[in-house]
Design a protein around this motif. Structure first.
Motif: not given
Length: 862
Positions: A707-709, A780-781, A793-796
């Motif tokens: 995700g966001y760094k 992930t968005e 969050t992404k799927e799962a």
């Protein structure tokens, strides 16, 4: 000569020390009678004892009685110094229980009687102060038989002894009596030695009345003890003399002890002292049955068994109050700790506790009088001026379910794994540890080492951090590495296994209880029963046999509610009531939720008692939280194998859940989670149930693994991260929860606006994380919303999982703070070096900042 050790026990002010003086004077040990009130008693050698007129420390005197060489141990009578008295019981051959004829059986008398039974000590009874007006021998004897034992028989006049009552205490004696045979002194001595018969004498020690008959009774009805030839000894006390020389007081329970003798292959006896009062003589050798003090032992402790000696019963009396130590003269607490450890060594029940987080010293004590004595002792011996804060109850914790605790410790070039089965023990049993790992392949030496680690420290519970008790811990398996395992590895693995087990188990908070008996006028019964119900007492009303106008109420009540009741009771009974109190052990706390909340203990933040394990990964140690240990352990679950098929991801009462998604499902239920996710703007948007919710305007960008760094910073650089568990916060704050009930999108938008205001004041990198783990094919968005960052969050992948991964990646390099009330998530993030704030605390913080912004705006407008 045969050696015997006799102990003097009594309720405070029963005349115990005066009786000791009379015995020593009558046997020619002292030339004149001392008196407590004259401050010249032979055995009250301490200045504090003489000033207060009470015995504080157990003392000894030596005298000859007929064919016996007797060591007399005078023990404290005040309830606050009961621990000192109980340690002495471990070395007694016979006890003398002194009872005041003016007061009869008192509360502490019952406690003493229970202790004598617990340690199986033959007992003689002396009813003192019979010269005082109003004492009645027959009524007192009836009270003793009703309240203590019906095997108590008057022995004051040998010619008038009730032989039938004596015979009824033993079948053999009864057969002999019915056959017309005379009961011999040897017959009687035998049943006294087996605690079937308790001789009772009446008199006045101050007036020397009945003393001769009592001494004759001791000489006639005591039996010599037999001891093994192999050396054995029991340590019952540690003291220091005026030159600060460490003294180990012990009784020889087998063979002989000589000076220069090696003990435990590591220490050697330098000097043997035989004390009588405050003076002593030295000896080159002492034999079985004798009590002495030795120098040269630096690692000995009270209750220790040396050589062939058999360990004693677990002590019954325990401190129920804890006080904060206040150092008044500026002495560094860390410098005071070693000095206080000396006092703890001399009185193991003192329990000196250092609170690393608060930098405070706490002492566990029996009562207020002991606090006053400690204040004086610390000032005189160590030159430190101290005071004490208000007292609190000493709580304990236990478990009600059986679990398997696993601890693994495997940083680079270290290795140990320990499996323990933890199950509830019987009340009052303390911690019981045993070996149950035959065929496990774990070497015997490692097994014994693990057992040592189980006993070497006080293990803390997970509700309040209070000491653990009444638990049976069985070592059922473990594994070592032939090359890399060291002794300290198993210590770490053992401690972690206990904590991992406790995190799974159903824990119960315990508090100390008093057992009480109230004798009171019948007119006051209603008031007493109302008070007892208010104090959460369990009780029953009985009819008293003594007088028609009196009733008896007995039962048990929490110490926290009952401790100050005596003065109130005396007031409303107008001095006619009697209150008997004794320790009633530990029982489930009557207000556990209130106590747990007030203590605010977080087991995940207790770095001294970690529940996680350390596994080797890519050449370094990787911390694995307690609930994931079962997925990584190197030995299969032994409890599951024994119970044939316990699932790995069962309920909290069995093995822990495997991951946070399963944990979320178990905590909220699948339907509730589905309902939450269906109301998200991007989930199931074509269904009737979500047609009123408009998706939040987001910009989709390429997904990244963590995700966001953010910016590359260090914890000391001034830049910090705050991660907010979006839906956890929404459904925890009342304002947002109510809004979400009708429009989740609006609640989400309002939370983001509030976070924007918060970031503007705090200047941190703020990331709000929302769940989308059940949205099919969702990557992930994340986007920038004004001055904050938003992640879907992404799927799962749940928000919990995302935050865990972010914490793992950045927790060691940056200052990371997480806002959530999810317990499982808190476990992980604190283990990764991050910081946690609950939803409630975060709401208060946000509102405080909003109020500050409003005030600044109004000030500028004015």
């Amino acid at each position: 000569m045969n050696h015997l050790v006799i102990g003097m026990l009594a309720h405070v002010d029963a005349g115990k020390t005066t009786l000791s003086e009379a015995l020593l004077y009558s046997t020619g040990t002292i030339r004149s009678l001392g008196r407590v009130d004259n401050k010249d008693a032979f055995l009250d050698t301490n200045s504090m004892e003489r000033a207060r007129g009470i015995t504080i420390f157990s003392k000894q005197a030596r005298f000859t009685l007929d064919k016996y060489s007797v060591t007399l141990l005078d023990t404290p009578g005040h309830v606050d110094f009961s621990a000192e008295m109980e340690r002495t019981l471990q070395v007694l051959d016979y006890a003398v229980l002194v009872i005041s004829g003016a007061d009869g059986v008192q509360g502490h008398t019952k406690t003493l009687w229970q202790l004598l039974k617990h340690y199986r000590i033959p007992t003689f009874i002396f009813v003192n102060k019979m010269d005082q007006q109003g004492t009645n021998r027959q009524l007192l004897l009836e009270q003793l038989r009703n309240m203590l034992s019906d095997s108590i028989v008057d022995f004051s006049f040998k010619s008038a002894m009730d032989t039938e009552a004596i015979a009824l205490t033993d079948e053999t004696l009864l057969d002999k009596h019915l056959a017309g045979e005379e009961l011999t002194d040897t017959d009687i001595a035998s049943v006294i030695a087996t605690r079937k018969l308790f001789p009772c004498f009446f008199g006045s020690a101050l007036r020397m009345n009945g003393i001769k008959e009592f001494i004759d009774g001791l000489a006639t009805y005591m039996k010599p003890k037999e001891y093994p030839t192999a050396f054995g000894a029991k340590v019952y006390k540690i003291t220091r003399d005026n030159q600060s020389t460490r003294l180990t007081h012990l009784k020889i329970t087998g063979g002989t002890l000589s000076s220069r003798m090696s003990i435990n292959d590591t220490e050697k006896i330098n000097q043997i002292r035989l004390y009588s009062g405050e003076k002593y003589t030295t000896a080159n050798e002492v034999t079985a049955g004798e009590v002495c003090a030795v120098t040269g032992l630096d690692s000995s402790f009270a209750g220790q068994s040396l050589g062939t000696d058999v360990p004693s019963n677990i002590p019954l009396l325990e401190p129920v109050l804890t006080y904060k130590l206040l150092i008044l003269d500026g002495t560094d607490p860390l410098l005071a700790i070693p000095k206080l450890r000396q006092l703890e060594e001399e009185d193991p029940k003192l329990h000196v506790v250092w609170n690393e987080f608060l930098k405070e010293i706490h002492l566990q004590v029996m009562g207020a009088v002991q606090i006053e004595i400690l204040r004086t002792v610390i000032a005189e011996r160590f030159g430190i001026s101290v005071d004490f804060g208000s007292g609190n109850i000493v709580y304990k914790e236990t478990i009600t379910t059986t679990v398997e605790g696993v601890g693994h410790f495997e940083p680079l070039r270290h290795y140990a794994e320990v499996h323990l089965i933890m199950e509830p023990g019987s009340p009052g049993s303390g911690i019981t540890c045993k070996l149950d790992c035959e065929g496990s392949g774990l070497d015997r030496n490692w097994q014994r080492l693990i057992l040592t680690h189980l006993y070497e420290r006080t293990h803390r519970g997970v509700l309040t951090g209070s000491p653990l008790t009444d638990v049976v811990i069985s070592l059922v398996g473990g594994r070592a590495h032939q090359k890399h395992t060291e002794g300290g590895d198993f210590r770490q693995a053992t401690y972690r296994a206990i904590r991992q087990g406790l995190m799974q188990a159903e824990s119960v908070l315990l508090e100390p209880y008093y057992s009480f008996t109230l004798e009171l006028p019948r007119t006051a019964v209603g008031r007493a029963m109302t008070d007892l119900e208010r104090m959460h007492a369990d009780f029953e009303l009985k009819d008293a046999d003594m007088e028609e106008d009196f009733a008896v109420i007995s039962g048990s009540a929490p110490v926290s509610a009952f401790s100050d009741y005596q003065s109130e009771f005396i007031a409303y009974t107008k001095g006619h009531g009697k209150l008997y109190l004794s320790q009633g052990g530990y029982k489930p706390c009557h207000n556990a939720e209130e106590v747990i909340a007030s203590m605010g203990y977080d087991p995940d933040r207790d770095t001294h008692n970690p529940s996680s394990s350390v596994f080797c990964s890519h050449g370094s140690g990787d911390i694995v939280p307690w609930y994931e240990v079962f997925d990584h352990m190197h030995i299969e679950s032994i409890l599951a194998a024994r119970t044939k098929g316990t699932p790995d991801n069962s309920s909290p009462s069995g093995q822990p859940v495997k991951n946070t998604i399963a944990a979320l499902d178990a905590a909220l239920g699948t339907e509730e989670i589905d309902a939450i996710l269906r109301r998200t703007g991007f989930a199931n948007s074509n269904t009737k149930e979500t047609k009123h919710y408009r998706p939040f305007n987001k910009t989709k960008i390429e997904a990244v693994s963590y995700g966001y760094k953010g910016k590359e910073t260090t914890q000391n650089s001034g830049t910090s991260y705050l991660l907010v568990d979006g839906y956890n916060i929404i459904f925890s704050w009342n304002e947002l929860n109510e809004l979400a009930a009708s429009n989740l999108d609006a609640a989400r938008t309002k939370l983001l606006d509030m976070m924007c205001n918060y970031q503007a004041m705090k200047k941190c990198e703020l990331i709000v994380v929302f769940d989308a783990y059940r949205v099919q094919n969702h990557a992930t968005e994340f986007l920038d919303h004004h001055n904050i960052h938003v992640v879907y969050t992404k799927e799962a992948e749940t928000a919990d999982t995302y935050i865990e991964r972010f914490a793992h990646e950045h927790g060691k390099k940056h200052y990371v703070r997480v806002a959530t009330s999810d317990r499982l998530e808190q476990v992980i993030i604190t283990g990764q070096g991050c910081h946690m704030v609950s939803a409630r605390e975060f709401e208060q913080e946000v509102k405080a900042l909003e109020e500050m912004i409003r005030e600044e705006y109004l000030d500028k407008k004015l």
